[in-house]
Design a protein around this motif. Structure first.
Motif, PDB file in Angstrom:
ATOM      1  N   MET A 164      -7.463  12.749  19.782  1.00 47.83           N
ATOM      2  CA  MET A 164      -7.443  11.285  19.858  1.00 47.83           C
ATOM      3  C   MET A 164      -6.808  10.721  18.584  1.00 47.83           C
ATOM      4  O   MET A 164      -7.007  11.267  17.502  1.00 47.83           O
ATOM      5  N   PRO A 165      -6.047   9.630  18.678  1.00 50.21           N
ATOM      6  CA  PRO A 165      -5.421   9.028  17.491  1.00 50.21           C
ATOM      7  C   PRO A 165      -6.464   8.580  16.470  1.00 50.21           C
ATOM      8  O   PRO A 165      -7.531   8.080  16.819  1.00 50.21           O
ATOM      9  N   VAL A 166      -6.125   8.807  15.202  1.00 52.89           N
ATOM     10  CA  VAL A 166      -7.033   8.469  14.107  1.00 52.89           C
ATOM     11  C   VAL A 166      -6.276   7.626  13.079  1.00 52.89           C
ATOM     12  O   VAL A 166      -5.108   7.903  12.783  1.00 52.89           O
ATOM     13  N   THR A 167      -6.962   6.640  12.527  1.00 51.53           N
ATOM     14  CA  THR A 167      -6.398   5.786  11.477  1.00 51.53           C
ATOM     15  C   THR A 167      -7.376   5.748  10.310  1.00 51.53           C
ATOM     16  O   THR A 167      -8.593   5.787  10.502  1.00 51.53           O
ATOM     17  N   ILE A 168      -6.849   5.646   9.096  1.00 48.63           N
ATOM     18  CA  ILE A 168      -7.690   5.521   7.900  1.00 48.63           C
ATOM     19  C   ILE A 168      -7.732   4.066   7.460  1.00 48.63           C
ATOM     20  O   ILE A 168      -6.690   3.409   7.332  1.00 48.63           O
ATOM     21  N   ALA A 169      -8.928   3.556   7.234  1.00 51.14           N
ATOM     22  CA  ALA A 169      -9.125   2.253   6.580  1.00 51.14           C
ATOM     23  C   ALA A 169      -9.518   2.557   5.143  1.00 51.14           C
ATOM     24  O   ALA A 169     -10.674   2.900   4.867  1.00 51.14           O
ATOM     25  N   LEU A 170      -8.547   2.484   4.239  1.00 54.15           N
ATOM     26  CA  LEU A 170      -8.799   2.770   2.821  1.00 54.15           C
ATOM     27  C   LEU A 170      -9.370   1.516   2.175  1.00 54.15           C
ATOM     28  O   LEU A 170      -8.654   0.526   1.959  1.00 54.15           O
ATOM     29  N   LEU A 171     -10.647   1.540   1.867  1.00 56.14           N
ATOM     30  CA  LEU A 171     -11.340   0.369   1.340  1.00 56.14           C
ATOM     31  C   LEU A 171     -11.282   0.378  -0.181  1.00 56.14           C
ATOM     32  O   LEU A 171     -11.416   1.418  -0.823  1.00 56.14           O
ATOM     33  N   THR A 172     -11.090  -0.777  -0.766  1.00 60.24           N
ATOM     34  CA  THR A 172     -11.015  -0.903  -2.224  1.00 60.24           C
ATOM     35  C   THR A 172     -11.989  -1.973  -2.688  1.00 60.24           C
ATOM     36  O   THR A 172     -13.135  -1.679  -2.998  1.00 60.24           O
ATOM     37  N   GLN A 173     -11.536  -3.218  -2.707  1.00 60.17           N
ATOM     38  CA  GLN A 173     -12.413  -4.339  -3.053  1.00 60.17           C
ATOM     39  C   GLN A 173     -12.725  -5.167  -1.809  1.00 60.17           C
ATOM     40  O   GLN A 173     -12.813  -6.398  -1.871  1.00 60.17           O
ATOM     41  N   ASP A 174     -12.936  -4.490  -0.706  1.00 59.06           N
ATOM     42  CA  ASP A 174     -13.267  -5.141   0.563  1.00 59.06           C
ATOM     43  C   ASP A 174     -14.403  -4.380   1.233  1.00 59.06           C
ATOM     44  O   ASP A 174     -14.278  -3.891   2.351  1.00 59.06           O
ATOM     45  N   LEU A 175     -15.534  -4.309   0.522  1.00 63.80           N
ATOM     46  CA  LEU A 175     -16.658  -3.472   0.957  1.00 63.80           C
ATOM     47  C   LEU A 175     -17.588  -4.266   1.861  1.00 63.80           C
ATOM     48  O   LEU A 175     -18.727  -4.580   1.531  1.00 63.80           O
ATOM     49  N   ARG A 176     -17.083  -4.568   3.050  1.00 64.81           N
ATOM     50  CA  ARG A 176     -17.835  -5.409   3.985  1.00 64.81           C
ATOM     51  C   ARG A 176     -17.417  -5.102   5.417  1.00 64.81           C
ATOM     52  O   ARG A 176     -16.354  -4.516   5.656  1.00 64.81           O
ATOM     53  N   GLY A 201      -2.770   9.127  11.434  1.00 68.17           N
ATOM     54  CA  GLY A 201      -1.411   8.614  11.355  1.00 68.17           C
ATOM     55  C   GLY A 201      -1.286   7.561  10.275  1.00 68.17           C
ATOM     56  O   GLY A 201      -0.859   7.844   9.158  1.00 68.17           O
ATOM     57  N   ALA A 202      -1.712   6.353  10.552  1.00 66.90           N
ATOM     58  CA  ALA A 202      -1.532   5.232   9.631  1.00 66.90           C
ATOM     59  C   ALA A 202      -2.683   5.128   8.642  1.00 66.90           C
ATOM     60  O   ALA A 202      -3.813   5.584   8.898  1.00 66.90           O
ATOM     61  N   VAL A 203      -2.392   4.493   7.502  1.00 72.58           N
ATOM     62  CA  VAL A 203      -3.385   4.153   6.493  1.00 72.58           C
ATOM     63  C   VAL A 203      -3.304   2.651   6.257  1.00 72.58           C
ATOM     64  O   VAL A 203      -2.240   2.124   5.923  1.00 72.58           O
ATOM     65  N   HIS A 204      -4.431   1.967   6.423  1.00 69.99           N
ATOM     66  CA  HIS A 204      -4.499   0.524   6.192  1.00 69.99           C
ATOM     67  C   HIS A 204      -5.200   0.258   4.862  1.00 69.99           C
ATOM     68  O   HIS A 204      -6.216   0.889   4.556  1.00 69.99           O
ATOM     69  N   VAL A 205      -4.695  -0.693   4.072  1.00 77.54           N
ATOM     70  CA  VAL A 205      -5.276  -1.009   2.766  1.00 77.54           C
ATOM     71  C   VAL A 205      -4.999  -2.469   2.436  1.00 77.54           C
ATOM     72  O   VAL A 205      -4.023  -3.061   2.931  1.00 77.54           O
ATOM     73  N   ALA A 206      -5.866  -3.054   1.607  1.00 71.39           N
ATOM     74  CA  ALA A 206      -5.676  -4.445   1.170  1.00 71.39           C
ATOM     75  C   ALA A 206      -4.718  -4.497  -0.006  1.00 71.39           C
ATOM     76  O   ALA A 206      -4.744  -3.634  -0.886  1.00 71.39           O
ATOM     77  N   ALA A 207      -3.887  -5.511  -0.063  1.00 73.95           N
ATOM     78  CA  ALA A 207      -3.001  -5.730  -1.206  1.00 73.95           C
ATOM     79  C   ALA A 207      -3.819  -6.166  -2.408  1.00 73.95           C
ATOM     80  O   ALA A 207      -4.750  -6.967  -2.284  1.00 73.95           O
ATOM     81  N   GLY A 208      -3.480  -5.639  -3.587  1.00 73.82           N
ATOM     82  CA  GLY A 208      -4.131  -6.046  -4.833  1.00 73.82           C
ATOM     83  C   GLY A 208      -3.158  -6.804  -5.714  1.00 73.82           C
ATOM     84  O   GLY A 208      -1.969  -6.932  -5.390  1.00 73.82           O
ATOM     85  N   VAL A 209      -3.657  -7.285  -6.864  1.00 68.20           N
ATOM     86  CA  VAL A 209      -2.801  -8.097  -7.726  1.00 68.20           C
ATOM     87  C   VAL A 209      -2.618  -7.513  -9.118  1.00 68.20           C
ATOM     88  O   VAL A 209      -1.671  -7.868  -9.816  1.00 68.20           O
ATOM     89  N   THR A 210      -3.499  -6.628  -9.551  1.00 65.56           N
ATOM     90  CA  THR A 210      -3.382  -6.103 -10.903  1.00 65.56           C
ATOM     91  C   THR A 210      -2.240  -5.089 -10.974  1.00 65.56           C
ATOM     92  O   THR A 210      -1.764  -4.572  -9.950  1.00 65.56           O
ATOM     93  N   VAL A 248      -0.156  -2.571   4.638  1.00 62.82           N
ATOM     94  CA  VAL A 248      -0.799  -3.343   3.573  1.00 62.82           C
ATOM     95  C   VAL A 248      -1.119  -4.739   4.097  1.00 62.82           C
ATOM     96  O   VAL A 248      -0.245  -5.403   4.665  1.00 62.82           O
ATOM     97  N   HIS A 249      -2.359  -5.169   3.885  1.00 59.59           N
ATOM     98  CA  HIS A 249      -2.823  -6.450   4.420  1.00 59.59           C
ATOM     99  C   HIS A 249      -3.011  -7.467   3.294  1.00 59.59           C
ATOM    100  O   HIS A 249      -3.686  -7.179   2.292  1.00 59.59           O
ATOM    101  N   ASP A 250      -2.424  -8.634   3.468  1.00 60.49           N
ATOM    102  CA  ASP A 250      -2.592  -9.738   2.526  1.00 60.49           C
ATOM    103  C   ASP A 250      -3.828 -10.557   2.895  1.00 60.49           C
ATOM    104  O   ASP A 250      -4.393 -10.419   3.985  1.00 60.49           O
ATOM    105  N   ALA A 251      -4.225 -11.447   1.966  1.00 61.40           N
ATOM    106  CA  ALA A 251      -5.342 -12.375   2.194  1.00 61.40           C
ATOM    107  C   ALA A 251      -6.609 -11.643   2.632  1.00 61.40           C
ATOM    108  O   ALA A 251      -7.309 -12.073   3.544  1.00 61.40           O
ATOM    109  N   VAL A 252      -6.884 -10.526   1.959  1.00 55.19           N
ATOM    110  CA  VAL A 252      -8.137  -9.789   2.163  1.00 55.19           C
ATOM    111  C   VAL A 252      -9.070 -10.044   0.989  1.00 55.19           C
ATOM    112  O   VAL A 252     -10.262 -10.312   1.165  1.00 55.19           O
ATOM    113  N   LEU A 253      -8.525 -10.001  -0.223  1.00 55.73           N
ATOM    114  CA  LEU A 253      -9.325 -10.199  -1.431  1.00 55.73           C
ATOM    115  C   LEU A 253      -9.385 -11.663  -1.841  1.00 55.73           C
ATOM    116  O   LEU A 253     -10.242 -12.047  -2.635  1.00 55.73           O
TER     117      LEU A 253
END
Length: 428
Positions: free
Chosen positions: A1-13, A93-102, A122-127
């Motif tokens: 089955m297809p698998v995706t990674i949600a790489l969490l950083t400063q979005d622990l919710r 396959g894919a890796v999803h992550v929030a955009a950071g600013v530092t 990469v997802h904007d307007a997450v942090l």
């Protein structure tokens, strides 16, 4: 089955998490991954207060995922190497992550892009509520003045908050580390995690956010820093204009740092300052022993709680940078050593604002600590709470113990404190 990674950083919710939401929408199975990044540890940023709060956040997130049929996958090491290792183990396959600013987050994203190519999403307007760069003045890459940014922010469209997922199916056989147990430096550190943050938000009633003793602030900044709460959801869920304005200030600082990452350590607007160096003064300030009660109260609150009232942050920072004329970087580093909400964008750029090297259009602004005490702690209740050796002094006399005939066991002021106004530079 297809698998995706949600790489969490400063979005622990779970609520309003675009990274997790998109990963779940894309495939049948998701790996919610958090990496205890050795790179962050090497910078010295992973101090005990934030590490302890983070551990709470991870335990809470894992519990929330388990209640939805999944679990958190926790790894330690280099974030890119560990993400690649998990992707190989899960056949992702894919890796999803929030955009950071530092600068650190931007380098991390570049390395992830080099590893995963177009499989990285990469997802904007997450942090933040509004993504850095979503609004810009004509011919420039960011706003350097807050009021025009506030107008643009208010007029800009923002995404709607997303619901928490009902189920989070995770593939079997992906190894995970236990959440570490960390002892904080501050004995009164608040509990971390989305549930604690949402409970605090629910019971908070907006009040006078400048009154030090009343403490009408929300205390939500640690939960925003770690992404236990969403700035988008908070902005959409309150009618309190002052609170929304503080969220806009947060977005403002993030868009400045995204455009000028060096502002984390270099003057945004150099003024040619020649900073004073005196280890004795600096250590007295750190310890809350300056002889200025309102300053010492703020510094002792920081030590005890890993948090400080926003008005006290302004007073203590101005005292170090403008009264003692110490380099703002010394103060910013001490704050980051203890603040559980130690956000690089907010901490460094607020320090620069106070020091006159940042975005403030009045670089010579100085906060008179006695005037501030009279306005925001008129009966001395805040000082009496945090400076117990002055607790017996009545009313406003607590702010000027050096004028008493019988002086308490408390240090004399490091410098002469003006009664009416500050002259430019060090007071005489």
């Amino acid at each position: 089955m297809p698998v995706t990674i949600a790489l969490l950083t400063q979005d622990l919710r779970l609520h309003d998490n675009p990274v997790l939401h998109a990963a779940l929408a894309a495939t049948d199975l998701v790996v919610p991954l958090f990496v205890l990044d050795d790179g962050i540890a090497a910078t010295g940023f992973a101090v005990p207060n934030r590490a302890a709060f983070l551990a709470d956040c991870l335990r809470d997130l894992d519990a929330g995922l388990r209640s939805r049929g999944g679990h958190l996958v926790l790894r330690r090491g280099d974030v890119v190497a560990e993400t690649a290792r998990v992707a190989a183990e899960a056949g992702a396959g894919a890796v999803h992550v929030a955009a950071g600013v530092t600068a650190f987050a931007q380098r991390r994203e570049a390395r992830l892009r080099a590893e995963f190519g177009d499989r990285l999403v990469v997802h904007d307007a997450v942090l933040t509520a509004l993504a850095p760069g979503a609004v810009t003045p004509a011919g420039k890459d960011h706003y350097a003045v807050f009021t025009p940014y506030l107008r643009a922010w208010s007029a800009a469209p923002r995404r709607k908050p997303l619901p928490a997922p009902r189920r989070v199916p995770v593939p079997d056989g992906i190894a995970s580390l236990p959440v570490p147990v960390v002892r904080p430096d501050s004995p009164e550190l608040p509990p971390g995690g989305e549930r604690a943050g949402r409970a605090r938000w629910k019971r908070w009633t907006p009040g006078d956010r400048d009154a030090l003793a009343l403490d009408g602030t929300s205390h939500l900044s640690p939960y925003l820093h770690f992404g236990c709460l969403s700035a988008t959801e908070l902005a959409a869920g309150t009618a309190d204009e002052d609170f929304v304005r503080q969220l806009v200030w947060r977005d403002f600082h993030h868009q400045v740092l995204a455009a000028r990452p060096a502002a984390a350590w270099a003057d945004y607007r150099p003024r040619g300052d020649r900073w004073h160096r005196d280890e004795g003064e600096l250590n007295a300030w750190r310890a809350g022993l300056t002889g200025c009660p309102i300053v010492d109260a703020g510094m002792r609150q920081l030590a005890a709680q890993g948090w400080m009232h926003n008005r006290a942050r302004l007073i203590t920072a101005s005292f170090l940078a403008k009264t003692l004329h110490h380099d703002w970087r010394e103060g910013a580093a001490h704050f980051l050593s203890l603040l559980v909400d130690g956000d690089v964008a907010n901490n460094q750029l607020n320090w620069q604002w106070v020091a006159g090297t940042g975005t403030d259009t009045r670089p010579n602004r100085v906060l008179n600590p006695l005037t501030q005490a009279k306005r925001f702690d008129p009966d001395g209740a805040y000082v009496r709470r945090w400076v117990p050796e002055l607790a017996h002094l009545p009313g406003g006399t607590v702010h000027r113990p050096w004028l008493l005939a019988e002086r308490p066991d408390y240090p004399a002021p490091l410098v002469e404190l003006p009664t009416d106004r500050f002259e430019r530079g060090r007071p005489r």
